[in-house]
Write an enzyme that holds these catalytic residues in place. Structure first.
Site, PDB file in Angstrom:
ATOM      1  N   GLY A 117      12.821 -13.400 -10.733  1.00  0.00           N
ATOM      2  CA  GLY A 117      13.046 -13.343  -9.295  1.00  0.00           C
ATOM      3  C   GLY A 117      14.511 -13.194  -8.935  1.00  0.00           C
ATOM      4  N   TYR A 137      -9.684   4.246   2.944  1.00  0.00           N
ATOM      5  CA  TYR A 137     -10.275   3.073   3.597  1.00  0.00           C
ATOM      6  C   TYR A 137     -11.794   3.169   3.748  1.00  0.00           C
ATOM      7  CZ  TYR A 137      -5.767   0.917   4.460  1.00  0.00           C
ATOM      8  OH  TYR A 137      -4.549   0.313   4.301  1.00  0.00           O
ATOM      9  N   GLU A 182       1.139   1.834   7.788  1.00  0.00           N
ATOM     10  CA  GLU A 182       1.516   2.649   6.643  1.00  0.00           C
ATOM     11  C   GLU A 182       2.024   4.015   7.088  1.00  0.00           C
ATOM     12  OE1 GLU A 182      -2.172   2.259   4.555  1.00  0.00           O
ATOM     13  OE2 GLU A 182      -1.817   0.103   4.347  1.00  0.00           O
ATOM     14  N   ARG A 227       3.445  -0.320 -11.268  1.00  0.00           N
ATOM     15  CA  ARG A 227       3.949  -1.674 -11.046  1.00  0.00           C
ATOM     16  C   ARG A 227       5.176  -1.600 -10.131  1.00  0.00           C
ATOM     17  NH1 ARG A 227      -0.162  -1.794 -13.369  1.00  0.00           N
ATOM     18  NH2 ARG A 227      -0.776  -3.083 -15.156  1.00  0.00           N
ATOM     19  N   GLN A 228       5.456  -2.719  -9.453  1.00  0.00           N
ATOM     20  CA  GLN A 228       6.611  -2.792  -8.557  1.00  0.00           C
ATOM     21  C   GLN A 228       7.755  -3.576  -9.216  1.00  0.00           C
ATOM     22  OE1 GLN A 228       3.419  -3.642  -7.005  1.00  0.00           O
ATOM     23  NE2 GLN A 228       3.313  -1.491  -6.408  1.00  0.00           N
ATOM     24  N   TYR A 229       8.988  -3.109  -8.970  1.00  0.00           N
ATOM     25  CA  TYR A 229      10.184  -3.775  -9.474  1.00  0.00           C
ATOM     26  C   TYR A 229      11.265  -3.767  -8.397  1.00  0.00           C
ATOM     27  CZ  TYR A 229       7.806  -2.962 -13.896  1.00  0.00           C
ATOM     28  OH  TYR A 229       6.858  -2.921 -14.901  1.00  0.00           O
ATOM     29  N   HIS A 268       0.824  -1.207   0.000  1.00  0.00           N
ATOM     30  CA  HIS A 268       0.000   0.000   0.000  1.00  0.00           C
ATOM     31  C   HIS A 268       0.863   1.264   0.000  1.00  0.00           C
ATOM     32  CE1 HIS A 268      -3.999  -1.855   1.668  1.00  0.00           C
ATOM     33  NE2 HIS A 268      -3.652  -2.336   0.501  1.00  0.00           N
TER      34      HIS A 268
END
Length: 399
Positions: A277, A98, A140, A206-208, A88
């Site tokens: 990965g 929320y 968070e 996106r996550q990297y 998050h």
């Protein structure tokens, strides 16, 4: 901790809610995105929505949280909460979002389950939701404070100062702060989010993994092109990065997050990866080599072939730098001569694993499930097995 009254009601209704939750979540997302289309356009992963993976992950997390509250009322499922909080924070979620989720989720529950949702049942599950939401909001807020940013203010411009074609499918983008500010620190194994503008006006995220930090300023991400299949769409962001981003361009990138990080102890380490990965493995290996770590390090990697194995050369160089490290690599379809015992899927049965090994896994879910099961069978405690999933976490590993 749930109140006694709510615990009784949740226990009695959990089978019904859990059984229907995969029907509830699509209704929930439909309602929320209808009321707030900007959330689908600029926050949620459209590919995961199309495949249904995000709905299944949400369903699993809510059911797992409720089950844990009932089975272990004296403690919170902090491992699961930490993973969600890092995801998050990496996209800038804030506390005011929320109530939006709550409103549409409970409308979906009422629509799907109908008369079974009495005011008492709704109140009990409302308590479950806000216990989970409150814990995530607090976690968070701590992550934002640790990163030195205001809640949700995670984005900065980064200039692309280089581009390397690692394999036909994997490209490394070398990044430097465009505003010349100091780069935020990161721990080996963490990731950043990248937000890109797509042709239809959406801003997808996106996550990297940070695959390398060659000096105090630059940060590297390595991105695999994702082809579509009959059941999954092509990678919107990864393919856009491959096709459009060149040296001199500027990307919008978050500060680093992620709770699957290399510990600072001296116990032996197993780094197990498959496919892309390997970015997490390379980050951890580079840190161990650069700090002259004396730890025993065992690397296991599985790939389709030598040609698709990113960081093959770097893996050999980093392992050679460490005084007590070894690498075991499997290829499903070797391009040339290759040992038979290292052909096919990774098999850890012949690898000597110390009793006090700490394992870090990153790769496709089937690979990580197989490795984790093998480690558990060999007596490695669940608390010493860590894993990273990019995208919805469809695998709630035991804490």
């Amino acid at each position: 901790m749930l109140s006694a009254k709510s615990a009784d009601i949740v226990r009695a209704t959990l089978p019904a809610v859990a059984g229907a939750i995969e029907d509830i979540t699509p209704v929930f997302y439909g309602k929320m995105f209808s009321a707030h289309p900007e959330l689908l356009r600029d926050l949620f992963n459209r590919g995961n929505q199309a495949s249904g993976e995000q709905a299944r992950a949400l369903a699993g997390s809510i059911a797992a949280f409720a089950r844990m509250l009932l089975e272990h009322p004296d403690r919170r499922p902090d491992v699961m909460l930490s993973r969600i909080a890092h995801k998050h924070a990496s996209v800038g979620i804030t506390a005011d979002q929320y109530p939006i989720v709550h409103r549409h989720l409970f409308a979906a529950i009422a629509e799907v389950l109908g008369d079974a949702i009495t005011p008492e049942v709704a109140a009990a599950w409302d308590e479950v939701y806000w216990l989970m939401a409150g814990a995530l909001i607090a976690a968070e807020a701590r992550l934002y404070a640790q990163a030195g940013v205001a809640d949700g203010d995670v984005w900065r411009p980064w200039k692309v100062v280089g581009r390397l074609e690692e394999t036909p499918e994997v490209t490394t983008f070398m990044l430097r702060p465009a505003d010349r500010a100091p780069s935020p620190p990161f721990r080996p194994g963490q990731y950043v989010s990248v937000r890109v503008p797509l042709p239809d006006g959406a801003n997808q995220i996106r996550q990297y993994s940070l695959s390398c930090a060659p000096n105090g300023t630059d940060r590297w991400i390595s991105v695999k092109r994702v082809a579509g299949t009959a059941t999954t769409p092509a990678g919107e962001v990864s393919n856009w990065l491959h096709d459009n981003v060149r040296e001199g361009d500027v990307l919008t990138v978050s500060v680093p997050f992620g709770d699957t990080v290399l510990d600072d102890g001296q116990s032996p380490v197993l780094l197990a990866s498959a496919g892309i990965g390997c970015t997490q493995t390379i980050s951890m290996l580079a840190h161990l080599a650069n700090t002259g770590s004396p730890r025993r390090v065992i690397v296991v990697h599985a790939d389709r072939s030598q040609d698709t194995h990113a960081f093959r050369t770097e893996l050999d160089l980093l392992v050679a730098k460490l005084p007590d490290a070894q690498a075991h690599v499997w290829y499903e379809r070797p391009a040339g001569e290759w040992p038979a015992e290292r052909t096919g899927l990774a098999d850890l049965s012949g690898i000597d694993l110390p009793q006090d090994v700490r394992a870090y896994l990153c790769g496709p879910l089937p690979f990580m499930r197989a490795v984790r099961s093998h480690l558990l069978d060999r007596g490695v405690p669940p608390s010493r097995i860590h894993y990273e999933v990019f995208g919805p976490d469809l695998w709630l590993a035991d804490a």
